[in-house]
Design a protein around this motif. Sequence first.
Motif, short mmCIF file in Angstrom:
data_model
loop_
_atom_site.label_atom_id
_atom_site.label_comp_id
_atom_site.label_asym_id
_atom_site.label_seq_id
_atom_site.Cartn_x
_atom_site.Cartn_y
_atom_site.Cartn_z
N GLY A 110 36.43 43.07 17.02
CA GLY A 110 36.27 44.34 17.75
C GLY A 110 36.65 44.73 18.96
N GLN A 111 37.07 45.84 19.27
CA GLN A 111 37.37 46.30 20.72
C GLN A 111 36.38 47.58 20.92
OE1 GLN A 111 40.13 46.27 18.66
NE2 GLN A 111 40.46 44.07 19.34
N ASN A 112 35.82 47.61 22.11
CA ASN A 112 35.03 48.95 22.63
C ASN A 112 35.11 49.22 24.09
OD1 ASN A 112 32.56 47.76 24.17
ND2 ASN A 112 32.61 46.40 22.40
N THR A 113 34.90 50.20 24.33
CA THR A 113 34.80 50.74 25.88
C THR A 113 33.56 51.39 26.14
OG1 THR A 113 36.23 52.96 25.30
CG2 THR A 113 37.48 50.97 25.95
N GLY A 114 33.26 51.57 27.35
CA GLY A 114 32.23 52.28 27.78
C GLY A 114 31.72 52.11 29.17
N THR A 115 30.50 52.13 29.55
CA THR A 115 30.06 51.75 30.93
C THR A 115 28.74 51.04 30.78
OG1 THR A 115 28.71 53.83 31.07
CG2 THR A 115 30.90 54.17 31.78
N TRP A 116 28.55 50.41 31.97
CA TRP A 116 27.62 49.37 32.04
C TRP A 116 27.12 49.81 33.62
CZ3 TRP A 116 23.47 47.23 30.48
CH2 TRP A 116 22.69 46.22 31.12
N HIS A 117 25.99 50.33 33.72
CA HIS A 117 25.59 50.45 35.35
C HIS A 117 26.52 51.35 36.00
CE1 HIS A 117 21.88 48.28 35.52
NE2 HIS A 117 22.38 47.49 34.73
N GLU A 118 27.27 52.24 35.33
CA GLU A 118 28.04 53.39 35.85
C GLU A 118 29.73 52.56 35.97
OE1 GLU A 118 26.48 55.64 38.94
OE2 GLU A 118 24.62 56.22 37.81
N GLN A 119 29.74 51.42 35.79
CA GLN A 119 31.14 50.85 35.76
C GLN A 119 31.59 50.72 34.48
OE1 GLN A 119 32.11 49.66 39.00
NE2 GLN A 119 30.27 50.98 39.68
N SER A 120 33.05 51.24 34.37
CA SER A 120 33.79 50.96 33.40
C SER A 120 33.89 49.74 32.78
CB SER A 120 35.09 51.54 33.52
OG SER A 120 34.95 52.92 33.55
N VAL A 121 33.64 49.47 31.48
CA VAL A 121 33.69 48.26 30.70
C VAL A 121 34.65 48.16 29.46
CG1 VAL A 121 31.82 47.02 31.75
CG2 VAL A 121 31.58 48.42 29.55
N GLU A 122 35.28 47.33 29.25
CA GLU A 122 35.99 47.28 27.89
C GLU A 122 35.86 45.52 27.19
OE1 GLU A 122 40.63 46.46 28.41
OE2 GLU A 122 39.74 48.52 29.30
N ALA A 123 35.74 45.47 25.91
CA ALA A 123 35.62 44.43 25.49
C ALA A 123 36.41 44.04 24.05
CB ALA A 123 34.17 44.19 25.09
N ASP A 124 37.02 42.92 23.84
CA ASP A 124 37.89 42.40 22.57
C ASP A 124 37.15 41.25 22.36
OD1 ASP A 124 39.72 42.05 21.03
OD2 ASP A 124 41.25 41.44 22.28
N GLU A 125 36.56 41.31 21.25
CA GLU A 125 35.44 40.07 20.76
C GLU A 125 35.69 40.01 19.32
OE1 GLU A 125 31.83 41.55 23.43
OE2 GLU A 125 32.34 42.93 21.82
N TRP A 126 35.17 38.47 18.81
CA TRP A 126 34.92 38.34 17.64
C TRP A 126 33.51 38.81 17.21
CZ3 TRP A 126 39.16 37.40 15.50
CH2 TRP A 126 40.45 36.91 16.06
N ILE A 127 33.26 39.23 16.39
CA ILE A 127 32.12 39.65 15.87
C ILE A 127 31.28 39.31 14.47
CG2 ILE A 127 30.68 42.02 15.32
CD1 ILE A 127 32.72 43.41 17.02
N THR A 128 30.23 38.86 14.41
CA THR A 128 29.84 38.36 13.20
C THR A 128 28.40 39.43 13.14
OG1 THR A 128 30.75 36.29 13.07
CG2 THR A 128 28.90 36.72 11.62
N ASP A 129 28.44 40.07 11.90
CA ASP A 129 27.12 40.79 11.40
C ASP A 129 26.57 40.20 10.35
OD1 ASP A 129 27.28 42.76 13.72
OD2 ASP A 129 28.48 44.03 12.55
N VAL A 130 25.27 39.92 10.58
CA VAL A 130 24.53 39.78 9.21
C VAL A 130 23.94 40.75 8.71
CG1 VAL A 130 22.55 37.91 8.34
CG2 VAL A 130 24.43 37.26 10.31
#
Length: 126
Positions: A86-106
């Motif tokens: 998965g990839q996502n973008t957003g903000t954390w404490h008003e700072q831009s963030v983006e992630a590229d992650e392996w995701i396991t959902d149960v």
Amino acid sequence: MTEDQLKQQFQQIEDNFNVALISNRVEEIKKCITTDWVLIDSQGGIIPQESFFYVLERGLLSHSTMTKEILRVKVYGDIALVTGRGQNTGTWHEQSVEADEWITDVYKNENEKWLCVLTHLTPVKK
């Protein structure tokens, strides 16, 4: 159900979960998860939903995009393990963030509906 059919079914479930997450609305997210859902990530460890909801409700965290490609689905009765990237973008404490992650959902099947019990995130090594 074939493996491809399972992937398609859970891709739709994950897509709905993504839409709920980028809404940044707790009530929408609650429609996709169990009452005891937790998030596990490399920075925060085990994060109970109350903590996750706290930062969302206060605007400390927000998501603007989120995608997941389902790579593996295994169903064991009323439990399903769904793994993807998965990839996502957003903000954390008003700072831009983006992630590229392996995701396991149960997931757990409750009353004919698959609800997420646990989300485990692992950053993709660059």
